[in-house]
Enzyme design. Structure first.
Site, mmCIF file in Angstrom:
data_model
loop_
_atom_site.group_PDB
_atom_site.id
_atom_site.type_symbol
_atom_site.label_atom_id
_atom_site.label_comp_id
_atom_site.label_asym_id
_atom_site.label_seq_id
_atom_site.Cartn_x
_atom_site.Cartn_y
_atom_site.Cartn_z
ATOM 1 C CE1 TYR A 1 -4.960 -1.870 4.395
ATOM 2 C CE2 TYR A 1 -3.632 0.115 4.069
ATOM 3 C CZ TYR A 1 -4.319 -0.972 3.548
ATOM 4 O OH TYR A 1 -4.367 -1.163 2.184
ATOM 5 C CB SER B 1 -0.855 -0.013 1.272
ATOM 6 O OG SER B 1 -1.457 1.237 1.514
HETATM 7 P P1 NDP Z 1 -11.838 -5.058 -1.465
HETATM 8 O O1 NDP Z 1 -12.455 -4.835 -0.134
HETATM 9 O O2 NDP Z 1 -12.548 -4.637 -2.701
HETATM 10 O O3 NDP Z 1 -11.423 -6.595 -1.613
HETATM 11 C C1 NDP Z 1 -10.866 -7.303 -0.564
HETATM 12 C C2 NDP Z 1 -10.761 -8.747 -0.976
HETATM 13 O O4 NDP Z 1 -10.132 -9.499 0.046
HETATM 14 C C3 NDP Z 1 -12.122 -9.370 -1.214
HETATM 15 O O5 NDP Z 1 -12.029 -10.187 -2.355
HETATM 16 C C4 NDP Z 1 -12.360 -10.220 0.033
HETATM 17 O O6 NDP Z 1 -13.175 -11.336 -0.297
HETATM 18 C C5 NDP Z 1 -10.928 -10.638 0.356
HETATM 19 N N1 NDP Z 1 -10.707 -10.952 1.767
HETATM 20 C C6 NDP Z 1 -10.801 -10.130 2.839
HETATM 21 N N2 NDP Z 1 -10.511 -10.783 3.958
HETATM 22 C C7 NDP Z 1 -10.221 -12.070 3.602
HETATM 23 C C8 NDP Z 1 -9.850 -13.228 4.315
HETATM 24 N N3 NDP Z 1 -9.731 -13.210 5.649
HETATM 25 N N4 NDP Z 1 -9.612 -14.360 3.623
HETATM 26 C C9 NDP Z 1 -9.750 -14.404 2.274
HETATM 27 N N5 NDP Z 1 -10.090 -13.318 1.543
HETATM 28 C C10 NDP Z 1 -10.342 -12.173 2.201
HETATM 29 O O7 NDP Z 1 -10.414 -4.341 -1.355
HETATM 30 P P2 NDP Z 1 -9.361 -3.877 -2.451
HETATM 31 O O8 NDP Z 1 -9.538 -4.606 -3.710
HETATM 32 O O9 NDP Z 1 -9.333 -2.411 -2.436
HETATM 33 O O10 NDP Z 1 -8.024 -4.352 -1.720
HETATM 34 C C11 NDP Z 1 -7.315 -5.504 -2.072
HETATM 35 C C12 NDP Z 1 -5.930 -5.388 -1.482
HETATM 36 O O11 NDP Z 1 -5.297 -4.214 -1.977
HETATM 37 C C13 NDP Z 1 -5.901 -5.275 0.050
HETATM 38 O O12 NDP Z 1 -4.785 -5.978 0.549
HETATM 39 C C14 NDP Z 1 -5.727 -3.795 0.265
HETATM 40 O O13 NDP Z 1 -5.125 -3.514 1.498
HETATM 41 C C15 NDP Z 1 -4.816 -3.440 -0.894
HETATM 42 N N6 NDP Z 1 -4.803 -2.042 -1.242
HETATM 43 C C16 NDP Z 1 -5.929 -1.413 -1.695
HETATM 44 C C17 NDP Z 1 -5.860 -0.071 -2.045
HETATM 45 C C18 NDP Z 1 -7.022 0.682 -2.594
HETATM 46 O O14 NDP Z 1 -6.883 1.899 -2.810
HETATM 47 N N7 NDP Z 1 -8.136 0.061 -2.869
HETATM 48 C C19 NDP Z 1 -4.622 0.695 -1.913
HETATM 49 C C20 NDP Z 1 -3.527 -0.086 -1.417
HETATM 50 C C21 NDP Z 1 -3.618 -1.387 -1.107
HETATM 51 P P3 NDP Z 1 -14.230 -11.985 0.747
HETATM 52 O O15 NDP Z 1 -14.968 -10.840 1.348
HETATM 53 O O16 NDP Z 1 -15.053 -12.903 -0.090
HETATM 54 O O17 NDP Z 1 -13.393 -12.731 1.733
#
Ligand code: NDP
Length: 255
Positions: free
Chosen positions: A158, A145
């Protein structure tokens, strides 16, 4: 498709691949020829993502797993191998955030963020390691991130987890280079997903601040991560390991 970027015959497991950045990366890897295991906790979201990937002509399987649980990580790797015939690329993308001032977090909230973001990455990597070794090598892509680089008053746990993901990436890269496994981290800027839509609701000034601070002048889209992911998953990056690459529209380059 240049052979350097060709992922035909490769199997990629993407945690959190059922939406947001994970699905953007999964689509990029699928376009390059990889079969995709979409991992998330929500079976319906997994199934919808599989349908999207299959509509592109890709082979895909939805696998329910919780990366917070080491046994679930082991099972997701086993099921990927059973359903798709192997594993060559692991994308540790699953992550969560809870935004509030540092002194307002409960011990449970701190632990939940660290467990999913950091332990989840660690456990996924450990589960995949023997299978990647058996395949003669492989690629691991972790997800950091901007808060791997910067602090923020509203995201202490985070930021702690995402800073640690970069150090974990570098450590695994140095340990597993001998196994022909390259381990690299992507550092997304501000990307428009469910996660940041919630952030915009929590922090009313966020939209203006992101647009002012990002030289590209826009929010990123999940597909903006795909090119870097394909590079890091492909033979084009065989001598690249232990890096953390910002994909941020210039956010981290600007004071
Ligand atoms: P979303 O909330 O859109 O997606 C998160 C994903 O993670 C979902 O597919 C969810 O699926 C899955 N997930 C969450 N917890 C678990 C778990 N315990 N086990 C398995 N799967 C899990 O977030 P983003 O797409 O924005 O983020 C994805 C990654 O990118 C994260 O690591 C985030 O920190 C990182 N990131 C995002 C940024 C942004 O601006 N959006 C910036 C920097 C980093 P389900 O609910 O089905 O489990």
């Amino acid at each position: 498709m240049s052979a350097r970027f060709d992922l035909s015959g490769r199997v990629a497991l993407v945690t959190g691949g059922n939406g947001g950045i994970g699905l953007g990366i999964a689509k990029g890897l699928a376009e390059a020829g990889a079969a995709i295991a979409v991992v998330g906790r929500d079976e319906a979201k997994n199934a919808a993502a599989v349908r999207e990937l299959e509509a592109m002509g890709a082979t895909a399987a939805g696998i329910e797993a919780d990366v917070a649980d080491a046994a679930s990580c082991a099972a997701m790797v086993e099921r990927t191998v059973a359903r798709l015939g192997g594993l060559h690329i692991l994308v540790c993308n699953a992550g969560i955030n809870i935004r509030k001032p540092p002194d307002r977090y409960s011990a449970e909230e701190w632990r939940r963020i660290l467990t999913i973001n950091l332990d989840g990455t660690w456990q996924s990597c450990l589960a995949a390691y023997p299978v990647l070794c058996e395949a003669g090598g492989g690629k691991i892509i972790t997800n950091g991130s901007m808060l791997s680089l910067f602090g923020a008053p509203f995201a202490a746990p985070y930021a702690a987890s995402k800073g640690a993901v970069v150090q974990l990436t570098k450590s695994l890269a140095t340990a597993w280079a001998k196994d022909n496994i390259q381990v690299n981290c992507i550092l997304p800027g501000w990307i428009d997903t469910d996660l940041t839509r919630q952030a915009r609701r929590d922090l009313p000034e966020l939209n203006r601040k992101v647009l002012e601070r990002t030289p590209a002048g826009r929010w990123g889209l999940p597909e903006d991560l795909a090119g870097t992911a394909v590079f890091l998953a492909s033979p084009a990056s065989d001598f690249v390991t232990g890096t953390a690459i910002p994909v941020d529209g210039g956010y981290s380059a600007q004071l």
